[in-house]
Design a protein around this motif. Structure first.
Motif, short mmCIF file in Angstrom:
data_model
loop_
_atom_site.label_atom_id
_atom_site.label_comp_id
_atom_site.label_asym_id
_atom_site.label_seq_id
_atom_site.Cartn_x
_atom_site.Cartn_y
_atom_site.Cartn_z
N GLY A 2 2.16 10.43 8.97
CA GLY A 2 4.49 10.12 8.72
C GLY A 2 3.87 11.76 8.01
O GLY A 2 3.58 13.07 8.58
N VAL A 3 5.68 11.98 7.91
CA VAL A 3 5.75 13.47 7.39
C VAL A 3 5.11 13.79 5.69
O VAL A 3 4.29 14.79 6.09
CB VAL A 3 7.23 13.31 6.23
CG1 VAL A 3 7.67 14.88 6.13
CG2 VAL A 3 8.47 13.32 7.69
N TRP A 4 4.07 13.04 4.97
CA TRP A 4 3.48 13.66 3.92
C TRP A 4 2.04 13.69 4.52
O TRP A 4 1.25 14.49 3.91
CB TRP A 4 3.74 12.22 2.72
CG TRP A 4 4.99 12.58 1.92
CD1 TRP A 4 5.67 11.74 2.30
CD2 TRP A 4 5.23 13.60 1.86
NE1 TRP A 4 6.97 12.29 0.81
CE2 TRP A 4 6.63 13.17 0.42
CE3 TRP A 4 4.06 14.95 0.95
CZ2 TRP A 4 7.36 13.64 -0.10
CZ3 TRP A 4 5.57 15.78 0.01
CH2 TRP A 4 7.11 14.78 -0.25
N GLY A 5 1.49 13.23 5.42
CA GLY A 5 -0.03 13.46 6.38
C GLY A 5 0.52 13.80 6.95
O GLY A 5 -0.46 15.28 6.68
N LYS A 6 1.58 14.75 7.78
CA LYS A 6 0.92 16.22 7.67
C LYS A 6 1.26 17.51 6.54
O LYS A 6 0.52 18.23 7.26
CB LYS A 6 2.33 16.43 8.78
CG LYS A 6 2.65 15.42 10.15
CD LYS A 6 3.93 15.57 10.79
CE LYS A 6 3.22 14.47 11.72
NZ LYS A 6 4.98 15.24 13.07
N VAL A 7 1.97 17.15 6.20
CA VAL A 7 1.67 17.94 4.36
C VAL A 7 0.88 18.22 4.11
O VAL A 7 0.20 19.48 3.35
CB VAL A 7 2.98 17.82 3.82
CG1 VAL A 7 2.80 18.57 2.64
CG2 VAL A 7 4.62 17.51 4.08
N THR A 8 0.06 16.63 3.71
CA THR A 8 -1.47 17.09 3.25
C THR A 8 -2.13 18.21 3.66
O THR A 8 -2.67 18.85 4.21
CB THR A 8 -1.89 16.02 3.29
OG1 THR A 8 -0.69 14.96 1.90
CG2 THR A 8 -3.07 15.43 2.12
N TYR A 9 -1.92 16.89 5.51
CA TYR A 9 -3.24 18.41 6.55
C TYR A 9 -2.89 19.77 6.49
O TYR A 9 -4.01 20.19 6.23
CB TYR A 9 -2.88 17.44 7.98
CG TYR A 9 -3.65 17.91 8.94
CD1 TYR A 9 -5.07 18.15 9.19
CD2 TYR A 9 -3.26 19.11 9.93
CE1 TYR A 9 -5.79 18.42 10.16
CE2 TYR A 9 -4.28 19.44 10.75
CZ TYR A 9 -5.13 19.46 10.83
OH TYR A 9 -6.34 20.18 11.27
N TYR A 11 -1.38 21.27 3.93
CA TYR A 11 -2.37 22.19 2.81
C TYR A 11 -3.60 22.48 3.06
O TYR A 11 -4.08 23.35 2.42
CB TYR A 11 -1.86 20.97 1.29
CG TYR A 11 -1.98 21.58 0.54
CD1 TYR A 11 -2.38 23.21 -0.75
CD2 TYR A 11 -3.27 21.05 -0.19
CE1 TYR A 11 -2.44 23.03 -1.52
CE2 TYR A 11 -3.86 20.79 -1.61
CZ TYR A 11 -3.80 22.69 -2.04
OH TYR A 11 -4.20 23.12 -3.19
#
Length: 66
Positions: A2-9, A11
């Motif tokens: 998901g979007v938050w998974g991509k953002v976390t990755y 970061y």
């Protein structure tokens, strides 16, 4: 992913890059190391970890060690 998974990755990748660039070890890598090699010990907090890293690199009085 998901979007938050991509953002976390993203970061985490950036954090490691900048820490390598300035010569600071990564807290995430420290936690991975502790979990893998020392599961019986309680890892340092992020603050404790960075204080120790800074003291090892620059000394307790702020001057760089040779």
């Amino acid at each position: 992913m998901g979007v938050w998974g991509k953002v976390t990755y993203f970061y985490r990748r950036q954090e490691r890059f900048w820490h390598l660039l300035v010569g600071l070890p990564s807290y995430d890598r420290y936690l991975e190391h502790m979990a893998k090699n020392h599961p019986d010990k309680i890892p340092k907090t992020r603050k404790e970890f960075f204080i120790e890293v800074q003291e090892a690199r620059y000394g307790s009085n702020g001057t760089k060690k040779c």
